[in-house]
Design a protein around this motif. Sequence first.
Motif, short mmCIF file in Angstrom:
data_model
loop_
_atom_site.label_atom_id
_atom_site.label_comp_id
_atom_site.label_asym_id
_atom_site.label_seq_id
_atom_site.Cartn_x
_atom_site.Cartn_y
_atom_site.Cartn_z
N TYR A 1 6.83 -56.67 -36.85
CA TYR A 1 7.04 -58.10 -36.66
C TYR A 1 5.93 -58.63 -35.76
CZ TYR A 1 11.67 -56.81 -38.38
OH TYR A 1 12.71 -56.32 -39.11
N THR A 2 4.94 -59.28 -36.36
CA THR A 2 3.78 -59.75 -35.59
C THR A 2 4.17 -60.88 -34.62
OG1 THR A 2 3.20 -61.20 -37.44
CG2 THR A 2 2.12 -59.06 -37.34
N ASP A 3 5.26 -61.59 -34.90
CA ASP A 3 5.71 -62.65 -34.00
C ASP A 3 6.59 -62.13 -32.87
OD1 ASP A 3 7.85 -62.00 -35.64
OD2 ASP A 3 8.59 -64.06 -35.76
N ARG A 4 6.79 -60.84 -32.80
CA ARG A 4 7.62 -60.21 -31.77
C ARG A 4 6.84 -59.10 -31.07
NH1 ARG A 4 13.45 -60.32 -32.27
NH2 ARG A 4 14.02 -62.05 -33.60
N ASN A 5 5.62 -59.40 -30.68
CA ASN A 5 4.76 -58.44 -29.97
C ASN A 5 4.58 -57.13 -30.74
OD1 ASN A 5 4.26 -60.14 -27.77
ND2 ASN A 5 6.21 -59.54 -26.82
N ASN A 6 4.47 -57.24 -32.06
CA ASN A 6 4.27 -56.09 -32.95
C ASN A 6 5.40 -55.06 -32.86
OD1 ASN A 6 1.94 -57.10 -34.15
ND2 ASN A 6 0.68 -56.33 -32.47
N GLU A 7 6.61 -55.53 -32.61
CA GLU A 7 7.80 -54.67 -32.62
C GLU A 7 7.94 -54.09 -34.03
OE1 GLU A 7 12.53 -55.61 -32.88
OE2 GLU A 7 11.42 -56.67 -31.32
N VAL A 8 8.28 -52.80 -34.11
CA VAL A 8 8.41 -52.13 -35.40
C VAL A 8 9.88 -51.85 -35.68
CG1 VAL A 8 7.77 -50.11 -36.77
CG2 VAL A 8 6.13 -51.11 -35.16
#
Length: 150
Positions: free
Chosen positions: A23-30
């Motif tokens: 999720y690029t809009d969530r600090n690159n959370e995977v």
Amino acid sequence: MDMVRTGKISTINYAEGTASVTYTDRNNEVSPLLPFFSICYEMPKVDELAVVIMLSNSMTKGFIIGIPYSAKKMPAQNGKGIFYKEFSDGTSILYNPETKTLSANAEKITLQSVTADSVTINGTLKAKRIEAERAEIGELIVDTIKTKNS
């Protein structure tokens, strides 16, 4: 909590039909590996944009519902009632309900059995056996003739 998210496919488990999404809009959370909400098997490529729907009672459980069309990825065929499927190598299947025509565009098509009022082949037809009441042949070239006794 966001129930619908977008991100990029990061890892794929082909055997289980799952993938993780960054999720690029969530600090690159995977995300953990999520199943695809699909009726057919076709895995996307890593880095393709994906839409994810999360379960309302979980931050980590949900489904990848698909790869959306975008300016970079638009369908080559469209219209009312049209079914069109294009594969990553350019192979495609098109069904037009108005003409009741199914078209397949591929380097090689293998059919187990065909019964049809009309079949058009542009290219080479290879068959172990052909039965026909009537055949129209523009040019017939016979390389080898086998008879029952040979």
